[in-house]
Design a protein around this motif. Structure first.
Motif, short mmCIF file in Angstrom:
data_model
loop_
_atom_site.label_atom_id
_atom_site.label_comp_id
_atom_site.label_asym_id
_atom_site.label_seq_id
_atom_site.Cartn_x
_atom_site.Cartn_y
_atom_site.Cartn_z
N PRO A 120 0.91 -1.09 0.14
CA PRO A 120 -0.01 -0.04 0.00
C PRO A 120 0.98 1.18 0.12
O PRO A 120 1.82 1.29 0.64
N SER A 121 0.48 2.25 -0.98
CA SER A 121 1.46 3.18 -1.03
C SER A 121 0.81 4.49 -1.19
O SER A 121 -0.34 4.71 -1.51
N VAL A 122 1.51 5.84 -0.74
CA VAL A 122 0.87 7.19 -0.84
C VAL A 122 2.04 7.95 -1.53
O VAL A 122 3.13 7.76 -1.05
N ALA A 123 1.65 8.69 -2.58
CA ALA A 123 2.65 9.64 -2.89
C ALA A 123 2.13 11.12 -2.28
O ALA A 123 0.78 11.39 -2.58
N VAL A 124 2.73 12.06 -1.98
CA VAL A 124 2.38 13.30 -1.35
C VAL A 124 3.28 14.49 -1.84
O VAL A 124 4.36 14.17 -2.02
N SER A 125 2.68 15.65 -2.45
CA SER A 125 3.21 16.72 -2.97
C SER A 125 2.67 18.04 -2.16
O SER A 125 1.54 18.22 -1.91
N LEU A 126 3.59 18.80 -2.08
CA LEU A 126 3.24 20.40 -1.67
C LEU A 126 3.14 21.20 -3.11
O LEU A 126 4.13 21.49 -4.04
N ALA A 127 1.98 21.61 -3.33
CA ALA A 127 1.32 22.27 -4.48
C ALA A 127 1.96 23.62 -4.66
O ALA A 127 1.34 24.58 -4.82
N SER A 128 3.12 23.67 -4.85
CA SER A 128 3.72 25.05 -4.84
C SER A 128 5.42 24.80 -4.94
O SER A 128 5.95 24.15 -4.15
N TYR A 129 6.20 25.70 -5.90
CA TYR A 129 7.25 25.60 -5.79
C TYR A 129 8.26 26.88 -5.04
O TYR A 129 9.24 26.50 -4.57
N LYS A 130 7.44 27.48 -4.58
CA LYS A 130 7.89 28.60 -3.69
C LYS A 130 7.75 28.19 -2.03
O LYS A 130 8.66 28.67 -1.45
N SER A 131 6.71 27.43 -1.84
CA SER A 131 6.35 27.57 -0.56
C SER A 131 7.23 26.52 0.37
O SER A 131 7.66 25.60 -0.28
N GLN A 132 7.56 26.79 1.57
CA GLN A 132 8.16 25.50 2.11
C GLN A 132 7.37 25.06 3.53
O GLN A 132 7.97 24.84 4.30
N ASN A 133 6.23 25.07 3.05
CA ASN A 133 5.26 24.47 4.25
C ASN A 133 5.16 23.01 4.29
O ASN A 133 4.19 22.45 4.15
N PHE A 134 6.30 22.41 4.26
CA PHE A 134 6.42 21.13 4.16
C PHE A 134 5.78 20.37 5.52
O PHE A 134 5.22 19.16 5.10
N ASP A 135 5.68 21.01 6.67
CA ASP A 135 5.36 20.31 7.90
C ASP A 135 3.82 20.07 7.73
O ASP A 135 3.37 19.01 8.01
N THR A 136 3.28 20.98 7.24
CA THR A 136 1.71 20.75 6.90
C THR A 136 1.54 19.71 6.13
O THR A 136 0.58 18.81 6.25
N ALA A 137 2.19 19.46 5.00
CA ALA A 137 1.99 18.76 3.85
C ALA A 137 2.54 17.41 4.45
O ALA A 137 1.62 16.21 4.11
N ALA A 138 3.44 17.41 5.51
CA ALA A 138 3.89 15.86 5.93
C ALA A 138 2.63 15.38 7.02
O ALA A 138 2.23 14.14 7.17
N ALA A 139 2.26 16.46 7.77
CA ALA A 139 1.10 15.92 8.78
C ALA A 139 -0.14 15.33 7.76
O ALA A 139 -0.83 14.46 8.26
N ALA A 140 -0.43 16.06 6.72
CA ALA A 140 -1.65 15.60 6.07
C ALA A 140 -1.14 14.01 5.40
O ALA A 140 -2.11 13.23 5.52
N ALA A 141 -0.04 13.97 5.14
CA ALA A 141 0.52 12.48 4.65
C ALA A 141 0.37 11.58 5.67
O ALA A 141 -0.02 10.44 5.64
N ALA A 142 0.60 11.90 7.06
CA ALA A 142 0.44 11.18 8.01
C ALA A 142 -0.94 10.77 8.07
O ALA A 142 -1.18 9.57 8.59
N LYS A 143 -1.93 11.74 8.11
CA LYS A 143 -3.25 11.20 8.35
C LYS A 143 -3.59 10.30 7.15
O LYS A 143 -4.17 9.36 7.77
N VAL A 144 -3.43 10.64 6.05
CA VAL A 144 -3.60 9.57 5.12
C VAL A 144 -3.01 8.37 5.31
O VAL A 144 -3.70 7.09 5.26
N ALA A 145 -1.89 8.27 5.68
CA ALA A 145 -1.10 7.04 6.05
C ALA A 145 -1.68 6.21 6.98
O ALA A 145 -1.88 4.93 6.94
#
Length: 253
Positions: A120-145
């Motif tokens: 079972p696999s998940v791909a997660v991306s932050l939909a911006s090349y400028k933003s550095q909001n990785f913690d929020t994206a990682a938290a979302a990935a953890a919820k999905v995982a």
């Protein structure tokens, strides 16, 4: 026994996105990271067959591979991990992977390779090349995982997650189909020091088709998009139509 979580990406093992993902996933299980030694963006599902690959251990349970995301997953399963992982999470990519992007994306390819191996696999991306909001994206990935570990996924299906740049941890999730993005088709031509021409492929993002229910629309509406992506690319409706092409089996005159 805690779940074994395999983490990879295409931005490289030193990218800030993967470090945020490692931190977020550590609450769910035993994290092992096997990621490219250098950036491998847009390599799709390439696997290295004609060059040797090298593994460099960076820390305990953290390895860099001189290859693609697909190579990383392949080698992780064959040579590095102590047992079969319970889940693979790829990312956090710096930039969106929506719509047509999944064809080119190395981030999605890492998850795809694990999916082909029935993990079972998940791909997660932050939909911006400028933003550095990785913690929020990682938290979302953890919820999905966490949900994937609880519920599982159908065989041959991964989840592709895209997190808008300007949302918090309480942003709503939307379950979406893939949209259609488009880019400027730019090929820059120049000459090297020996006056021989070379070409650089690029293109700025121009927008997306406004199709309700897609990942592109969800992210534009400041929602976290979760799209089920299947490995079976067969167009079944047209497969039936192809059966009517009887002339292909007619004897040549």
């Amino acid at each position: 026994m805690r779940p074994l979580i395999l983490i990879t990406n295409d931005d490289g093992i030193d990218a800030p996105g993967i470090k945020a993902l490692e931190k977020a996933m550590s609450a769910l299980g035993d994290v092992w990271t096997v990621a490219p030694a250098s950036e491998q963006s847009a390599v799709s599902h390439a696997i290295t067959l004609w060059n040797p690959l090298r593994i460099h251990q960076r820390a305990e349970q953290r390895f860099a591979v001189t290859g693609t995301p697909t190579d990383c997953v392949y080698i992780a399963l064959s040579k590095i991990l102590p047992r079969r992982p319970d889940i693979c999470v790829s990312g956090v990519n710096h930039g969106a992977n929506m719509g047509d992007d999944v064809i080119y994306s190395g981030t999605v390819a890492g998850a795809s390779e694990a999916t082909l191996q029935d993990i079972p696999s998940v791909a997660v991306s932050l939909a911006s090349y400028k933003s550095q909001n990785f913690d929020t994206a990682a938290a979302a990935a953890a919820k999905v995982a966490a949900s994937v570990l609880k519920r599982g996924l159908p065989r041959g299906v991964l989840l592709n997650v895209n997190v808008p740049k300007d949302v918090g941890v309480d942003a709503p999730f939307k379950f979406t189909k893939l949209g259609r993005r488009y880019y400027g088709q730019i090929v820059t031509e120049n000459n090297d020091p020996r006056n021989k021409p070379y070409y650089w492929i690029g293109g700025a993002e121009l927008g997306f088709d406004d199709i309700p229910g897609t990942d592109c629309n969800a992210v534009a509406d400041h929602c976290i998009s979760v799209s089920p992506v299947q490995m079976d690319l067969t167009h079944y409706k047209f497969l039936d139509e192809l059966g009517k092409w009887t002339e292909l089996n007619e004897a040549a005159e």
